[in-house]
Scaffold this motif. Structure first.
Motif, PDB file in Angstrom:
ATOM      1  N   LYS A  30       0.831  -1.205   0.000  1.00  0.00           N
ATOM      2  CA  LYS A  30       0.000   0.000   0.000  1.00  0.00           C
ATOM      3  C   LYS A  30       0.866   1.255   0.000  1.00  0.00           C
ATOM      4  O   LYS A  30       0.627   2.190  -0.764  1.00  0.00           O
ATOM      5  CB  LYS A  30      -0.922  -0.018   1.221  1.00  0.00           C
ATOM      6  CG  LYS A  30      -1.923   1.100   1.252  1.00  0.00           C
ATOM      7  CD  LYS A  30      -2.840   0.958   2.455  1.00  0.00           C
ATOM      8  CE  LYS A  30      -3.839   2.100   2.517  1.00  0.00           C
ATOM      9  NZ  LYS A  30      -4.713   1.991   3.681  1.00  0.00           N
ATOM     10  N   LYS A  31       1.884   1.273   0.844  1.00  0.00           N
ATOM     11  CA  LYS A  31       2.754   2.445   0.941  1.00  0.00           C
ATOM     12  C   LYS A  31       3.601   2.641  -0.320  1.00  0.00           C
ATOM     13  O   LYS A  31       3.839   3.768  -0.742  1.00  0.00           O
ATOM     14  CB  LYS A  31       3.680   2.319   2.150  1.00  0.00           C
ATOM     15  CG  LYS A  31       2.975   2.472   3.477  1.00  0.00           C
ATOM     16  CD  LYS A  31       3.959   2.301   4.618  1.00  0.00           C
ATOM     17  CE  LYS A  31       3.293   2.441   5.966  1.00  0.00           C
ATOM     18  NZ  LYS A  31       4.257   2.228   7.063  1.00  0.00           N
ATOM     19  N   ALA A  32       4.073   1.542  -0.910  1.00  0.00           N
ATOM     20  CA  ALA A  32       4.934   1.621  -2.083  1.00  0.00           C
ATOM     21  C   ALA A  32       4.135   1.708  -3.381  1.00  0.00           C
ATOM     22  O   ALA A  32       4.709   1.834  -4.459  1.00  0.00           O
ATOM     23  CB  ALA A  32       5.868   0.414  -2.130  1.00  0.00           C
ATOM     24  N   MET A  33       2.805   1.609  -3.262  1.00  0.00           N
ATOM     25  CA  MET A  33       1.920   1.676  -4.421  1.00  0.00           C
ATOM     26  C   MET A  33       2.258   0.599  -5.449  1.00  0.00           C
ATOM     27  O   MET A  33       2.516   0.870  -6.618  1.00  0.00           O
ATOM     28  CB  MET A  33       1.957   3.071  -5.042  1.00  0.00           C
ATOM     29  CG  MET A  33       1.378   4.129  -4.125  1.00  0.00           C
ATOM     30  SD  MET A  33       1.502   5.787  -4.780  1.00  0.00           S
ATOM     31  CE  MET A  33       3.015   6.343  -3.991  1.00  0.00           C
ATOM     32  N   CYS A  34       2.289  -0.643  -4.976  1.00  0.00           N
ATOM     33  CA  CYS A  34       2.542  -1.791  -5.843  1.00  0.00           C
ATOM     34  C   CYS A  34       1.698  -2.960  -5.346  1.00  0.00           C
ATOM     35  O   CYS A  34       0.959  -2.822  -4.375  1.00  0.00           O
ATOM     36  CB  CYS A  34       4.021  -2.156  -5.842  1.00  0.00           C
ATOM     37  SG  CYS A  34       4.626  -2.825  -4.273  1.00  0.00           S
TER      38      CYS A  34
ATOM     39  N   SER B   5       2.707 -12.560   8.768  1.00  0.00           N
ATOM     40  CA  SER B   5       3.831 -12.383   9.691  1.00  0.00           C
ATOM     41  C   SER B   5       5.120 -11.971   8.979  1.00  0.00           C
ATOM     42  O   SER B   5       6.113 -11.690   9.626  1.00  0.00           O
ATOM     43  CB  SER B   5       4.083 -13.674  10.474  1.00  0.00           C
ATOM     44  OG  SER B   5       4.604 -14.669   9.622  1.00  0.00           O
ATOM     45  N   ILE B   6       5.084 -11.916   7.653  1.00  0.00           N
ATOM     46  CA  ILE B   6       6.278 -11.524   6.892  1.00  0.00           C
ATOM     47  C   ILE B   6       6.391 -10.005   6.908  1.00  0.00           C
ATOM     48  O   ILE B   6       5.444  -9.292   6.581  1.00  0.00           O
ATOM     49  CB  ILE B   6       6.206 -12.037   5.441  1.00  0.00           C
ATOM     50  CG1 ILE B   6       6.089 -13.560   5.425  1.00  0.00           C
ATOM     51  CG2 ILE B   6       7.431 -11.581   4.651  1.00  0.00           C
ATOM     52  CD1 ILE B   6       5.786 -14.127   4.062  1.00  0.00           C
ATOM     53  N   LEU B   7       7.563  -9.509   7.297  1.00  0.00           N
ATOM     54  CA  LEU B   7       7.826  -8.073   7.379  1.00  0.00           C
ATOM     55  C   LEU B   7       8.950  -7.696   6.417  1.00  0.00           C
ATOM     56  O   LEU B   7       9.936  -8.428   6.291  1.00  0.00           O
ATOM     57  CB  LEU B   7       8.213  -7.675   8.801  1.00  0.00           C
ATOM     58  CG  LEU B   7       7.228  -8.026   9.915  1.00  0.00           C
ATOM     59  CD1 LEU B   7       7.837  -7.698  11.273  1.00  0.00           C
ATOM     60  CD2 LEU B   7       5.917  -7.312   9.720  1.00  0.00           C
ATOM     61  N   VAL B   8       8.800  -6.550   5.759  1.00  0.00           N
ATOM     62  CA  VAL B   8       9.826  -6.052   4.833  1.00  0.00           C
ATOM     63  C   VAL B   8      10.030  -4.561   5.061  1.00  0.00           C
ATOM     64  O   VAL B   8       9.191  -3.885   5.649  1.00  0.00           O
ATOM     65  CB  VAL B   8       9.436  -6.312   3.351  1.00  0.00           C
ATOM     66  CG1 VAL B   8       9.356  -7.795   3.064  1.00  0.00           C
ATOM     67  CG2 VAL B   8       8.135  -5.627   2.993  1.00  0.00           C
ATOM     68  N   ASP B   9      11.145  -4.058   4.559  1.00  0.00           N
ATOM     69  CA  ASP B   9      11.446  -2.628   4.628  1.00  0.00           C
ATOM     70  C   ASP B   9      10.822  -1.958   3.400  1.00  0.00           C
ATOM     71  O   ASP B   9      11.259  -2.175   2.275  1.00  0.00           O
ATOM     72  CB  ASP B   9      12.957  -2.432   4.651  1.00  0.00           C
ATOM     73  CG  ASP B   9      13.369  -0.968   4.731  1.00  0.00           C
ATOM     74  OD1 ASP B   9      12.494  -0.083   4.689  1.00  0.00           O
ATOM     75  OD2 ASP B   9      14.585  -0.713   4.829  1.00  0.00           O
ATOM     76  N   GLU B  10       9.793  -1.159   3.625  1.00  0.00           N
ATOM     77  CA  GLU B  10       9.053  -0.537   2.527  1.00  0.00           C
ATOM     78  C   GLU B  10       9.935   0.373   1.682  1.00  0.00           C
ATOM     79  O   GLU B  10       9.785   0.457   0.470  1.00  0.00           O
ATOM     80  CB  GLU B  10       7.853   0.219   3.111  1.00  0.00           C
ATOM     81  CG  GLU B  10       7.028   0.977   2.114  1.00  0.00           C
ATOM     82  CD  GLU B  10       7.347   2.453   2.083  1.00  0.00           C
ATOM     83  OE1 GLU B  10       7.148   3.062   1.016  1.00  0.00           O
ATOM     84  OE2 GLU B  10       7.791   2.988   3.096  1.00  0.00           O
TER      85      GLU B  10
ATOM     86  N   LEU C  50      11.528  -0.970  -6.886  1.00  0.00           N
ATOM     87  CA  LEU C  50      10.480  -0.675  -7.869  1.00  0.00           C
ATOM     88  C   LEU C  50      10.830   0.500  -8.761  1.00  0.00           C
ATOM     89  O   LEU C  50      10.694   0.444  -9.979  1.00  0.00           O
ATOM     90  CB  LEU C  50       9.155  -0.365  -7.167  1.00  0.00           C
ATOM     91  CG  LEU C  50       8.376  -1.525  -6.600  1.00  0.00           C
ATOM     92  CD1 LEU C  50       7.246  -1.011  -5.723  1.00  0.00           C
ATOM     93  CD2 LEU C  50       7.822  -2.395  -7.704  1.00  0.00           C
ATOM     94  N   TYR C  51      11.242   1.586  -8.145  1.00  0.00           N
ATOM     95  CA  TYR C  51      11.375   2.842  -8.871  1.00  0.00           C
ATOM     96  C   TYR C  51      12.811   3.298  -9.085  1.00  0.00           C
ATOM     97  O   TYR C  51      13.041   4.289  -9.776  1.00  0.00           O
ATOM     98  CB  TYR C  51      10.603   3.941  -8.132  1.00  0.00           C
ATOM     99  CG  TYR C  51       9.169   3.559  -7.855  1.00  0.00           C
ATOM    100  CD1 TYR C  51       8.282   3.313  -8.893  1.00  0.00           C
ATOM    101  CD2 TYR C  51       8.715   3.412  -6.554  1.00  0.00           C
ATOM    102  CE1 TYR C  51       6.977   2.933  -8.645  1.00  0.00           C
ATOM    103  CE2 TYR C  51       7.402   3.047  -6.300  1.00  0.00           C
ATOM    104  CZ  TYR C  51       6.543   2.809  -7.347  1.00  0.00           C
ATOM    105  OH  TYR C  51       5.250   2.443  -7.092  1.00  0.00           O
ATOM    106  N   GLY C  52      13.760   2.605  -8.483  1.00  0.00           N
ATOM    107  CA  GLY C  52      15.154   2.991  -8.637  1.00  0.00           C
ATOM    108  C   GLY C  52      15.493   4.194  -7.770  1.00  0.00           C
ATOM    109  O   GLY C  52      14.633   4.824  -7.181  1.00  0.00           O
TER     110      GLY C  52
ATOM    111  N   THR D 271       4.798   6.749 -11.733  1.00  0.00           N
ATOM    112  CA  THR D 271       4.831   7.434 -10.448  1.00  0.00           C
ATOM    113  C   THR D 271       5.249   8.885 -10.639  1.00  0.00           C
ATOM    114  O   THR D 271       5.971   9.214 -11.572  1.00  0.00           O
ATOM    115  CB  THR D 271       5.790   6.726  -9.475  1.00  0.00           C
ATOM    116  OG1 THR D 271       5.726   7.351  -8.203  1.00  0.00           O
ATOM    117  CG2 THR D 271       7.215   6.736  -9.970  1.00  0.00           C
ATOM    118  N   ALA D 272       4.773   9.733  -9.749  1.00  0.00           N
ATOM    119  CA  ALA D 272       5.158  11.144  -9.775  1.00  0.00           C
ATOM    120  C   ALA D 272       6.448  11.311  -8.981  1.00  0.00           C
ATOM    121  O   ALA D 272       6.628  10.700  -7.933  1.00  0.00           O
ATOM    122  CB  ALA D 272       4.053  12.004  -9.171  1.00  0.00           C
TER     123      ALA D 272
END
Length: 169
Positions: free
Chosen positions: A18-22, A50-55, A62-64, A107-108
């Protein structure tokens, strides 16, 4: 890596997507391909949630990384306001942006010069209150008493922004 509780900087796949828009599938693909460096699970849980990742790492994949522009979340963090406000500022033309396609996602992005120009001209109520070391309601009341009006409609941009030139020292 296993953690006892959700820690700062780590999000569930759902929240990170949701935060990364993907999509969550994009993030799962990064995990399976071994492209994410920071992957953790909540201790005692064995389900998908339960899986956690660094957004921020997901966004980078995703965007470089572009040293000359900021993503909307980065612009919002730098300015001390919410992502929804950053999106509204771009939508209504209060800050210049460019549209970039990277990894199939549009993305903007905001140039550093546009972000700096915006910050020199405007300040959010939240950032102003932190700069002054006062509660935001105290600052808001003082500005209202001085007759200082927000630069943009707060309902439209989801935050209160003031022209720095309208503020008294």
């Amino acid at each position: 890596m296993t953690v006892d509780s959700k820690t700062y900087g780590l999000d569930t796949l759902r929240d990170a997507a949701k935060k990364a828009m993907c999509s969550q599938a994009d993030i799962a693909r990064f995990i399976v391909d071994g492209r994410l460096q920071c992957v953790a699970t909540l201790k005692g849980n064995r389900d998908y949630g339960s899986i956690l990742v660094d957004e921020s790492e997901v966004r980078t994949l995703l965007y470089g990384v572009d040293a000359t522009t900021l993503s909307l979340p980065d612009f919002a963090e730098r300015g001390g306001f919410g992502r929804q406000a950053a999106q509204a500022l771009v939508k209504y033309g209060h800050v210049e942006s460019v549209s970039v396609v990277c990894s199939g996602h549009r993305t903007a992005r905001i140039s550093l010069s546009a972000a700096t120009a915006f910050e020199e001209r405007y300040v959010s109520l939240g950032k102003l209150s932190r700069e002054r070391g006062e509660h935001f309601k105290t600052v808001w009341k003082a500005l209202k008493e001085q007759g200082v009006r927000p630069a943009f409609d707060p309902v439209e941009v989801f935050a209160r922004f003031y022209r720095r030139s309208d503020l008294q020292a």
